[in-house]
Design a protein around this motif. Structure first.
Motif, short mmCIF file in Angstrom:
data_model
loop_
_atom_site.label_atom_id
_atom_site.label_comp_id
_atom_site.label_asym_id
_atom_site.label_seq_id
_atom_site.Cartn_x
_atom_site.Cartn_y
_atom_site.Cartn_z
N UNK A 196 -43.85 -8.64 -9.17
CA UNK A 196 -43.21 -7.35 -9.52
C UNK A 196 -42.20 -6.95 -8.45
N UNK A 197 -42.57 -7.09 -7.20
CA UNK A 197 -41.64 -6.70 -6.13
C UNK A 197 -40.39 -7.56 -6.12
N UNK A 198 -40.54 -8.87 -6.34
CA UNK A 198 -39.36 -9.74 -6.32
C UNK A 198 -38.49 -9.55 -7.56
N UNK A 199 -39.06 -9.02 -8.63
CA UNK A 199 -38.29 -8.80 -9.87
C UNK A 199 -38.08 -7.31 -10.15
N UNK A 200 -38.17 -6.49 -9.12
CA UNK A 200 -38.10 -5.03 -9.26
C UNK A 200 -36.89 -4.57 -10.09
N UNK A 201 -35.74 -5.12 -9.81
CA UNK A 201 -34.52 -4.67 -10.48
C UNK A 201 -34.48 -5.04 -11.95
N UNK A 202 -35.23 -6.04 -12.37
CA UNK A 202 -35.17 -6.49 -13.76
C UNK A 202 -36.26 -5.88 -14.64
N UNK A 203 -37.25 -5.25 -14.04
CA UNK A 203 -38.34 -4.65 -14.81
C UNK A 203 -38.00 -3.19 -15.05
N UNK A 204 -37.77 -2.86 -16.29
CA UNK A 204 -37.35 -1.50 -16.66
C UNK A 204 -38.54 -0.54 -16.63
N UNK A 205 -38.27 0.69 -16.19
CA UNK A 205 -39.25 1.76 -16.27
C UNK A 205 -40.16 1.93 -15.08
N UNK A 206 -40.11 1.03 -14.12
CA UNK A 206 -40.97 1.17 -12.95
C UNK A 206 -40.44 2.24 -12.02
N UNK A 207 -41.35 2.91 -11.38
CA UNK A 207 -41.01 3.92 -10.38
C UNK A 207 -42.04 3.80 -9.27
N UNK A 208 -41.84 4.52 -8.22
CA UNK A 208 -42.81 4.47 -7.14
C UNK A 208 -42.36 5.28 -5.95
#
Length: 154
Positions: free
Chosen positions: A52-64
């Motif tokens: 998830x961290x390495x693909x952060x920019x491609x996964x829509x809707x994540x926040x933190x």
């Protein structure tokens, strides 16, 4: 929470690409502290978090959000909107050297999420007693009892 605020010099920051390297470093340290290699569950979780961290920019809707102390990440959380009124917390990690880090990241993140959520889904406790105790301390309004079924084939 008050003890954390008084004891440590820290900064809360929204989670984004600019701090992923710090999260990766902290996750690696967290796995060392928790001996992830000796647990299939923790190893699988670590692989998922790294992905998830390495693909952060491609996964829509994540926040933190993250708490930075002494130029290092002390804790972070990753979440996403589940429904209009529910936020789901996927991961929450903290450095055990910072007493109260889990309460701090939880409260600060939710305070800054815009308070638009009526419910926070903290996901399952995986039958881990310490995690269950921590999650119950938030006085959940509801939870779903899960069962494990084992089939014996003859």
């Amino acid at each position: 929470m008050n003890q954390f605020r008084k004891k440590y010099d820290f900064e809360y920051v929204p989670f984004g690409t600019d701090i992923i390297h710090k999260a990766m470093e902290m996750q690696e340290d967290w796995c060392t502290w928790r001996d992830c290699e000796s647990s299939d569950l923790l190893s699988a979780e670590n692989r998922t978090i790294s992905k998830i961290l390495t693909q952060w920019e491609t996964i829509k809707g994540l926040t933190g959000g993250a708490i930075i102390a002494n130029q290092k990440m002390a804790g972070y959380t990753i979440a996403e909107r589940l429904t209009d009124d529910t936020l789901v917390i996927h991961f929450e990690k903290g450095n055990p050297d910072y007493k109260g880090i889990y309460q701090a990241i939880n409260q600060m993140f939710l305070e800054r999420s815009g308070n638009t959520f009526e419910f926070v889904n903290r996901e399952q406790d995986l039958d881990i007693q310490g995690l269950r105790k921590a999650k119950l301390s938030y006085h959940p309004v509801n939870f779903i009892k899960k069962y494990k079924i084992t089939l014996n084939r003859s």
